[in-house]
Design an enzyme around this catalytic site. Structure first.
Site, mmCIF file in Angstrom:
data_model
loop_
_atom_site.group_PDB
_atom_site.id
_atom_site.type_symbol
_atom_site.label_atom_id
_atom_site.label_comp_id
_atom_site.label_asym_id
_atom_site.label_seq_id
_atom_site.Cartn_x
_atom_site.Cartn_y
_atom_site.Cartn_z
ATOM 1 C CB THR A 20 -0.930 0.009 1.236
ATOM 2 O OG1 THR A 20 -1.658 -1.221 1.255
ATOM 3 C CG2 THR A 20 -1.923 1.162 1.172
ATOM 4 C CD GLN A 95 -2.571 -13.637 0.560
ATOM 5 O OE1 GLN A 95 -2.320 -12.923 1.522
ATOM 6 N NE2 GLN A 95 -3.781 -14.124 0.351
ATOM 7 C CG HIS A 115 -2.324 -15.028 -5.783
ATOM 8 N ND1 HIS A 115 -2.771 -14.199 -4.774
ATOM 9 C CD2 HIS A 115 -2.898 -16.235 -5.536
ATOM 10 C CE1 HIS A 115 -3.581 -14.873 -3.974
ATOM 11 N NE2 HIS A 115 -3.669 -16.115 -4.407
ATOM 12 C CB CYS A 148 2.872 -16.935 -28.109
ATOM 13 S SG CYS A 148 4.411 -17.880 -27.911
ATOM 14 C CB THR A 189 -2.481 -11.213 4.207
ATOM 15 O OG1 THR A 189 -3.501 -12.168 3.888
ATOM 16 C CG2 THR A 189 -1.642 -11.735 5.352
ATOM 17 C CB SER A 190 -7.971 -9.983 4.617
ATOM 18 O OG SER A 190 -8.000 -10.948 3.570
ATOM 19 C CB ILE A 232 2.611 -2.497 7.153
ATOM 20 C CG1 ILE A 232 1.405 -3.374 7.512
ATOM 21 C CG2 ILE A 232 3.712 -3.352 6.518
ATOM 22 C CD1 ILE A 232 0.622 -3.863 6.314
HETATM 23 ZN ZN ZN Z 1 3.412 -19.950 -27.390
#
Ligand code: ZN
Length: 253
Positions: A20, A95, A115, A148, A189-190, A232
């Site tokens: 944050t 996360q 993530h 790609c 984190t929550s 924090i």
């Molecule tokens: Zn590819």
């Protein structure tokens, strides 16, 4: 702690709150931007992204305009790096997809990104990875939905979208860290998004000292050894510098 004792393995479970101060809002949390805006949520939902070129074109514009790639690490990220440099074994389970722990200087392999990362893109067909910056250059040059370069497949950010599974290898490593650490610090984190949140409980069950640093109450507060509500940016440096002072092997640079 005596000088012959092994320093504790410190696990840091970080969520949106640690970034944050770097100007990155909470996108993914229960009250995050995406959950409050169904149209924005579609841009990060795998099924919609793969099915609809219009969604992908909007997603690329969102990535182009995202603050996350321009953000800089803050005092909390820097404090984690100082802990590592003090000789305390540290692992970060995050996360966040902003890559700020690594940008602050933490050794890459010590960061487990539950993530994924917004700093890379991945081909949904051949799984080739490349830099997000490279893909965004193509967007800037006029490609609305860059494909790609190796196989022509659909490219997406290397983040775990809604509707996608977490990488089982990363999750397995995170579980092992949760079971093996002596101190688990859940910060910003929550602890309400699974399976990330359960890592705090797993650490506590395996005997780790659980410290929660978060502005709001979390479901794991009752089993925590310590709950810190202070900001924090000051609370985490104080906490980690304290651990480094009692457990570190080398003076901080
Ligand atoms: Zn590819």
């Amino acid at each position: 702690m005596g000088s012959n004792d092994k320093p504790p393995l410190v696990a840091i479970l970080s969520g949106a709150g640690i970034s944050t101060d770097s100007g990155i809002p909470d996108y993914r949390g229960p009250n995050g931007l995406w959950r409050r805006d169904p149209e924005a949520e579609k841009l990060v939902t795998y099924e919609h992204y793969m099915a609809d070129p219009a969604i992908r074109r909007r997603a690329w514009l969102m990535r182009r305009d995202s603050e996350a790639l321009r953000a800089r690490p803050n005092a909390a990220h820097d404090a984690v790096v100082r802990l590592e440099r003090a000789g305390v074994p540290v692992r970060v389970i995050t996360q966040n997809v902003d890559g700020l722990h690594q940008l602050a200087g933490l050794t890459e392999r010590k960061v487990l990104e539950l993530h994924g990362t917004a700093r890379a893109v991945v081909c949904t067909k051949c799984h080739r990875r490349s830099a997000m910056a490279e893909a965004l250059e193509r967007v800037a040059a006029g490609e609305a939905d860059p494909a790609c370069l190796a196989c022509g497949g659909i490219l997406k950010s290397a983040t775990v979208m809604f509707g996608q599974r977490l990488d089982p290898v990363v999750l397995g490593k995170a579980m092992a860290v949760a079971k093996g650490c002596q101190i688990m610090i859940a910060v910003g984190t929550s602890l309400r998004v699974q399976p990330a949140a359960s890592l705090a409980g797993i650490a506590a069950e395996h005997g780790a000292r659980l410290v929660i640093v978060n502005a709001e109450p979390t479901p794991y507060d009752p089993i925590a050894d310590e709950v810190v509500r202070e900001p924090i940016g000051s609370a985490l440096p104080a906490l980690l510098d304290g651990i480094a002072a009692t457990s570190g092997r080398a003076p901080a640079p």
